[in-house]
Design a protein around this motif. Structure first.
Motif, mmCIF file in Angstrom:
data_model
loop_
_atom_site.group_PDB
_atom_site.id
_atom_site.type_symbol
_atom_site.label_atom_id
_atom_site.label_comp_id
_atom_site.label_asym_id
_atom_site.label_seq_id
_atom_site.Cartn_x
_atom_site.Cartn_y
_atom_site.Cartn_z
ATOM 1 N N GLY A 14 0.808 -1.217 0.000
ATOM 2 C CA GLY A 14 0.000 0.000 0.000
ATOM 3 C C GLY A 14 0.838 1.261 0.000
ATOM 4 N N SER A 15 0.569 2.145 -0.944
ATOM 5 C CA SER A 15 1.237 3.443 -0.965
ATOM 6 C C SER A 15 0.812 4.260 0.246
ATOM 7 N N ILE A 16 1.690 5.154 0.685
ATOM 8 C CA ILE A 16 1.401 6.033 1.822
ATOM 9 C C ILE A 16 1.255 7.454 1.300
ATOM 10 N N PHE A 17 0.093 8.047 1.518
ATOM 11 C CA PHE A 17 -0.187 9.406 1.055
ATOM 12 C C PHE A 17 -0.222 10.345 2.257
ATOM 13 N N VAL A 18 0.766 11.230 2.335
ATOM 14 C CA VAL A 18 0.851 12.194 3.427
ATOM 15 C C VAL A 18 0.312 13.527 2.928
ATOM 16 N N TRP A 19 -0.651 14.095 3.654
ATOM 17 C CA TRP A 19 -1.306 15.327 3.201
ATOM 18 C C TRP A 19 -1.201 16.416 4.265
ATOM 19 N N ALA A 20 -0.792 17.617 3.859
ATOM 20 C CA ALA A 20 -0.794 18.767 4.769
ATOM 21 C C ALA A 20 -2.228 19.164 5.064
ATOM 22 N N SER A 21 -2.547 19.387 6.343
ATOM 23 C CA SER A 21 -3.944 19.597 6.736
ATOM 24 C C SER A 21 -4.478 20.977 6.388
ATOM 25 N N GLY A 22 -3.605 21.938 6.086
ATOM 26 C CA GLY A 22 -4.082 23.251 5.653
ATOM 27 C C GLY A 22 -3.740 24.373 6.619
ATOM 28 N N ASN A 23 -3.728 25.596 6.082
ATOM 29 C CA ASN A 23 -3.273 26.766 6.833
ATOM 30 C C ASN A 23 -4.347 27.844 6.976
ATOM 31 N N GLY A 24 -5.618 27.455 6.945
ATOM 32 C CA GLY A 24 -6.694 28.438 6.955
ATOM 33 C C GLY A 24 -7.280 28.744 8.318
#
Length: 218
Positions: free
Chosen positions: A117-127
């Motif tokens: 399984g690939s691992i997808f790391v996502w930045a949660s956002g700056n809003g």
């Protein structure tokens, strides 16, 4: 440091940045772009023997097909994909991956990385300053991605952070107002260094480096 002392440095792990490009000629990155992650005067990076790659996506109009292709590109070779993009952090927009991108995320986690399984790391956002909520971001909120937030040197949420239940972990950015401590030192364009990189766009790659160490340890 205790992890490095056990000779766990990210060796054999490939991390790919999906963005508008990677400075592959940078003195800190070029050895690992095929990663010595040494920024002059700052010490080593988190997973300094991991290999780095770049997938250019954000340098023009982006379609769901392009997103899906990027998220599955070389998925038998790439271990971790790092994404610091999504709908605008303006507190007014709800958006997420289209059908093709959803399928790519699902198939990647099921079949990528040689079936692990690939691992997808996502930045949660700056809003955070405009009351944006990362639950309105379908990329961050996907069951197939690992959402990463940001905290200050005191362990408090960064002033720009977006709260939502989907955030799985946080890393330091040294981003509280008025703080002058250089907690995050990273390579910059032109072989220089930046000592204040505030944002979940710095938190997510830090998490990716930690995950690279975890994968080698396994």
């Amino acid at each position: 440091m205790p992890v490095w002392s056990r000779n766990i440095t990210g060796n054999g792990v490939v991390v790919s940045i999906i963005d508008d490009g990677v400075d592959h000629t940078n003195m800190d990155l070029k050895r690992n772009f095929s990663w010595r992650q040494v920024c002059r005067g700052s010490g080593v990076g988190i997973a300094f023997n991991a290999r780095i790659g770049g997938i250019r996506l954000l340098d023009g109009t982006v379609t769901h097909s392009m997103e899906a292709t990027s998220l599955t590109f070389n998925d038998d070779f790439i271990n971790v994909y790092v994404c610091c993009w999504g709908p605008r952090d303006d507190g007014q927009e709800m958006a997420g991956p289209g059908t093709l991108t959803q399928k790519a995320l699902r198939l990647g986690t099921q079949k990528g990385r040689g079936g692990k399984g690939s691992i997808f790391v996502w930045a949660s956002g700056n809003g955070g300053l405009v009351n944006d909520h990362c639950g309105a971001d379908g990329y961050v909120n996907s069951v197939y991605s690992i959402a990463i937030g940001a905290v200050t040197h005191t362990g408090k949420p960064a002033f720009f952070g977006e709260p939502c239940p989907t955030v799985m972990a946080v890393t330091l950015t040294g981003a509280n107002l008025g703080n002058t401590l250089p907690l995050v030192t990273v390579s910059n364009l032109g072989d220089g260094c930046v000592t204040h990189f505030a944002g979940t766009s710095s938190a997510a790659p830090i998490a990716a480096g930690i995950l690279a160490l975890v994968q080698e340890a396994k």
